[in-house]
Design a protein around this motif. Structure first.
Motif, PDB file in Angstrom:
ATOM      1  N   TYR A   1       0.840  -1.191   0.000  1.00 31.44           N
ATOM      2  CA  TYR A   1       0.000   0.000   0.000  1.00 31.44           C
ATOM      3  C   TYR A   1       0.876   1.242   0.000  1.00 31.44           C
ATOM      4  O   TYR A   1       1.944   1.281   0.606  1.00 31.44           O
ATOM      5  N   GLY A   2       0.386   2.290  -0.642  1.00 28.96           N
ATOM      6  CA  GLY A   2       1.112   3.554  -0.591  1.00 28.96           C
ATOM      7  C   GLY A   2       0.620   4.371   0.590  1.00 28.96           C
ATOM      8  O   GLY A   2      -0.369   5.079   0.493  1.00 28.96           O
ATOM      9  N   PHE A   3       1.291   4.275   1.724  1.00 31.63           N
ATOM     10  CA  PHE A   3       0.813   4.941   2.934  1.00 31.63           C
ATOM     11  C   PHE A   3       1.030   6.444   2.843  1.00 31.63           C
ATOM     12  O   PHE A   3       2.064   6.917   2.406  1.00 31.63           O
ATOM     13  N   HIS A   4       0.037   7.174   3.294  1.00 31.92           N
ATOM     14  CA  HIS A   4       0.071   8.629   3.267  1.00 31.92           C
ATOM     15  C   HIS A   4       0.970   9.168   4.380  1.00 31.92           C
ATOM     16  O   HIS A   4       1.587  10.229   4.237  1.00 31.92           O
TER      17      HIS A   4
ATOM     18  N   GLY B   1     -10.339   5.886   7.843  1.00 31.42           N
ATOM     19  CA  GLY B   1      -8.953   5.608   8.201  1.00 31.42           C
ATOM     20  C   GLY B   1      -8.108   5.199   7.009  1.00 31.42           C
ATOM     21  O   GLY B   1      -6.975   5.651   6.849  1.00 31.42           O
ATOM     22  N   MET B   2      -8.649   4.346   6.155  1.00 31.20           N
ATOM     23  CA  MET B   2      -7.895   3.911   4.971  1.00 31.20           C
ATOM     24  C   MET B   2      -7.653   5.075   4.018  1.00 31.20           C
ATOM     25  O   MET B   2      -6.573   5.198   3.425  1.00 31.20           O
ATOM     26  N   ARG B   3      -8.656   5.921   3.897  1.00 27.04           N
ATOM     27  CA  ARG B   3      -8.498   7.076   3.008  1.00 27.04           C
ATOM     28  C   ARG B   3      -7.446   8.039   3.557  1.00 27.04           C
ATOM     29  O   ARG B   3      -6.608   8.543   2.798  1.00 27.04           O
TER      30      ARG B   3
ATOM     31  N   ILE C   1      -4.432   4.250   1.825  1.00 26.77           N
ATOM     32  CA  ILE C   1      -4.529   2.843   1.450  1.00 26.77           C
ATOM     33  C   ILE C   1      -5.607   2.700   0.373  1.00 26.77           C
ATOM     34  O   ILE C   1      -6.738   3.154   0.554  1.00 26.77           O
ATOM     35  N   ASP C   2      -5.264   2.081  -0.728  1.00 27.22           N
ATOM     36  CA  ASP C   2      -6.169   1.946  -1.866  1.00 27.22           C
ATOM     37  C   ASP C   2      -7.119   0.767  -1.651  1.00 27.22           C
ATOM     38  O   ASP C   2      -6.720  -0.393  -1.733  1.00 27.22           O
TER      39      ASP C   2
ATOM     40  N   PRO D   1      -8.274   8.721  12.712  1.00 28.48           N
ATOM     41  CA  PRO D   1      -7.807   8.101  11.461  1.00 28.48           C
ATOM     42  C   PRO D   1      -6.308   7.843  11.439  1.00 28.48           C
ATOM     43  O   PRO D   1      -5.855   6.828  10.908  1.00 28.48           O
ATOM     44  N   GLU D   2      -5.538   8.758  12.033  1.00 27.79           N
ATOM     45  CA  GLU D   2      -4.083   8.593  12.013  1.00 27.79           C
ATOM     46  C   GLU D   2      -3.588   7.573  13.030  1.00 27.79           C
ATOM     47  O   GLU D   2      -2.403   7.220  13.034  1.00 27.79           O
TER      48      GLU D   2
END
Length: 557
Positions: free
Chosen positions: A25-28, A446-448, A452-453, A523-524
């Motif tokens: 996943y490309g974590f923000h 949270g995923m957004r 996370i895609d 979320p974080e």
């Protein structure tokens, strides 16, 4: 990367090649994926000893008809008498969308995390540990008591042939022991028995729909073509009998009452997600199962209730009987009216099988819920004990005890208490649906936030998060109105049955929140990696079908 092959995120050590690295996943977040502290007990892989033994065909059949019970085959008659043919169709269609929304929500979360504990753990992991505790115990109770409800239903169905009340206790005990034995023998026995029972139930409901059409079109012994005559007389909607001076309002209240009835018929559909931790290739099989549930709702519930409304007038006195046998089924009533004499016994046998199967499924469901709670310290630790074959034996035995509550229904005094508990359990199921949709909204956020895609999951819905908002809104409304009728002629007993779950659920939530000083996850702060197996760890190689039989099985299952 250190020489030891570990990287550290937020003070936690993460093994090279673990789920954090493998997910891709490309974590923000600049610090990498969030890993919760060990005090939350998210990683229970070392003590979770269940094994993936359920096969694809078993999972698909459990998803389609695992919890079909007396609620579907007998309860539709109550809905018809309360709301009329169109009113019942509207009620079942609306509740079907809520059930589907709830299953899509739990399906997507389970596709990401096919682990023991499922939605109570998801609530604890992504909303608040106190919510997970409340949801887990609430749903354990609801499903454990429903085991006894279905066993009692099975015994009543047997009374269609043997009405001797002195035999009721014997039949009840035999059914209870048989259900417990299947679950105690292991998940393979459960999977195979449910596969066979599901085939019988699908054949039954399909046969009833087809036979219903034949009778409606004049193919019965009396050759009377019914068409839509019962939609004209007595009419599209029935009256609830609460507002005799206001016919339109009374008809509306009839539809509302049928909605409450319908919610009980749909409950238990999420069992396929409960079984994910013991399913081979869980992500692939769950995705396929959830997608097919939409057709299950349309064909078996919506078409079924539509045919019911064609066959029997909503004011037929037989619909108001509470025999608990096939005589109460609108299909049997239609056959009796059409002069068919042989099939009612066959239908009774089919519904008996459905009741037994539903009890079997709810015992599996409740044992896995309490097992998931025990793994993470929210239930007594001994309930997490498993055999070497991966059976959570302590949880299964503990849940099996509730099957024998059905013996209370044999005598008059305890039967009153039993019925009260059964109605209470039915209302508790709505809290489970509500929690699935609420948890999904937190999961989605949270995923957004963490980048996370969701589209990389094996199952995701393009209708989210609107589906979960729809489902949560209606669940809250159903919880609030499930006993609305009691306010027209107030009685403390039905009032408590309908609404005592509200303070009970709140009490469970506040108890764990105060004792453990929990907080709502931001979320974080949400952990999407700890203790979650990767796709490579759960999904085997896809073997394409070669023979004709394999190709047919691939389409069906």
């Amino acid at each position: 990367m250190s020489s030891t092959g570990y990287e550290t995120y937020e003070g936690q050590t993460v093994e090279e090649g673990s789920s954090i690295e493998k997910y891709g996943y490309g974590f923000h977040l600049d610090s990498g994926p969030v890993v919760a502290g060990p005090e939350h007990q998210f990683d229970v892989a070392s003590i979770d000893a269940v094994q993936r033994r359920l096969k694809q065909r078993q999972v698909q059949m459990i998803a389609i008809s695992g919890t079909f019970g007396t609620g579907l085959f007998l309860g539709s008659g109550h809905a018809l008498s309360e709301a009329g043919p169109l009113g019942a169709l509207i009620a079942y269609s609306l509740v079907g969308t809520v059930a589907y929304a709830s299953l899509c929500s739990i399906g997507e979360m389970t596709s990401h995390a096919p682990i023991s504990g499922t939605f109570p753990h998801f609530a604890a992991r992504w909303v608040d540990p106190a919510l997970g505790f409340a949801v887990g115990w609430n749903n354990f109770y609801a499903n454990a008591v429903t085991i006894a409800v279905e066993i009692s239903g099975a015994q009543l169905l047997i009374s269609y042939w043997d009405s001797d009340p002195s035999h009721a206790g014997i039949y009840t005990a035999v059914i209870a022991v048989s259900v417990c034995a299947i679950n105690i023998f292991g998940v393979r026995w459960f999977g195979e028995t449910e596969f066979v029972f599901s085939l019988i139930k699908l054949a039954l409901i399909t046969g009833l729909v087809v036979f219903g059409l034949i009778i409606d079109l004049g193919g019965g012994p009396d050759h009377q073509r019914l068409g839509f005559q019962y939609w004209k007389n007595p009419g599209l909607f029935a009256r609830a009998g609460l507002e005799p001076d206001h016919p339109s309002l009374d008809q509306f209240l009839g539809v509302v009452r049928a909605m409450v009835q319908a919610t009980f018929s749909f409950q238990g559909m999420e069992i396929v997600a409960i079984a994910a931790s013991e399913t081979k290739n869980p992500r692939r099989n769950l995705a396929k199962a959830v997608r097919r549930v939409f057709y299950r709702i349309c064909i078996f519930y919506i078409v079924g209730i539509f045919i019911t409304g064609l066959l029997v007038p909503s004011n037929d006195p037989s619909l108001l009987q509470s025999t608990g046998t096939a005589a109460q089924s609108p299909y049997v009533i239609a056959m009796t009216r059409a002069g068919v004499k042989t099939l009612p016994s066959i239908i009774n046998a089919g519904v008996l099988t459905s009741a037994f199967s539903a009890a079997n499924s709810f015992l599996f469901y409740s044992s896995r819920i309490i097992y998931g709670l025990a793994l993470r310290g929210q239930a007594p630790g001994f309930l997490s004990h498993c055999t070497k074959n991966g059976l959570p034996i302590a949880a299964a035995l503990f849940s099996s005890l509730f099957a024998f509550l059905s013996l209370m229904n044999v005598s008059t005094g305890p039967a009153t208490v039993f019925n009260w508990l059964a109605n209470l359990a039915a209302v508790a199921g709505l809290f489970g649906w509500a929690s699935m949709n609420l948890t999904y909204l937190f999961f989605y956020r949270g995923m957004r936030y963490q980048g996370i895609d969701r589209k990389k999951l094996h199952y995701w819905s393009s209708l989210q998060p609107y589906l979960s908002i729809w489902g949560l809104s209606w669940c809250i409304l159903f919880i609030l109105i499930n006993g609305f009728w009691v306010f027209w002629s107030f009685d403390i007993s039905p009032f408590l049955t309908c609404y005592i779950n509200l303070p009970l659920f709140l009490g469970l939530y506040l108890f764990w929140k105060v004792v453990k000083k929990t907080k709502v996850w931001k979320p974080e702060e949400m952990d999407f990696v700890t203790g979650i197996p990767t796709v490579a760890e759960t999904e085997g190689r896809i073997v394409p079908p070669r023979t004709v039989l394999e190709k047919v099985a691939a389409v069906l299952f």
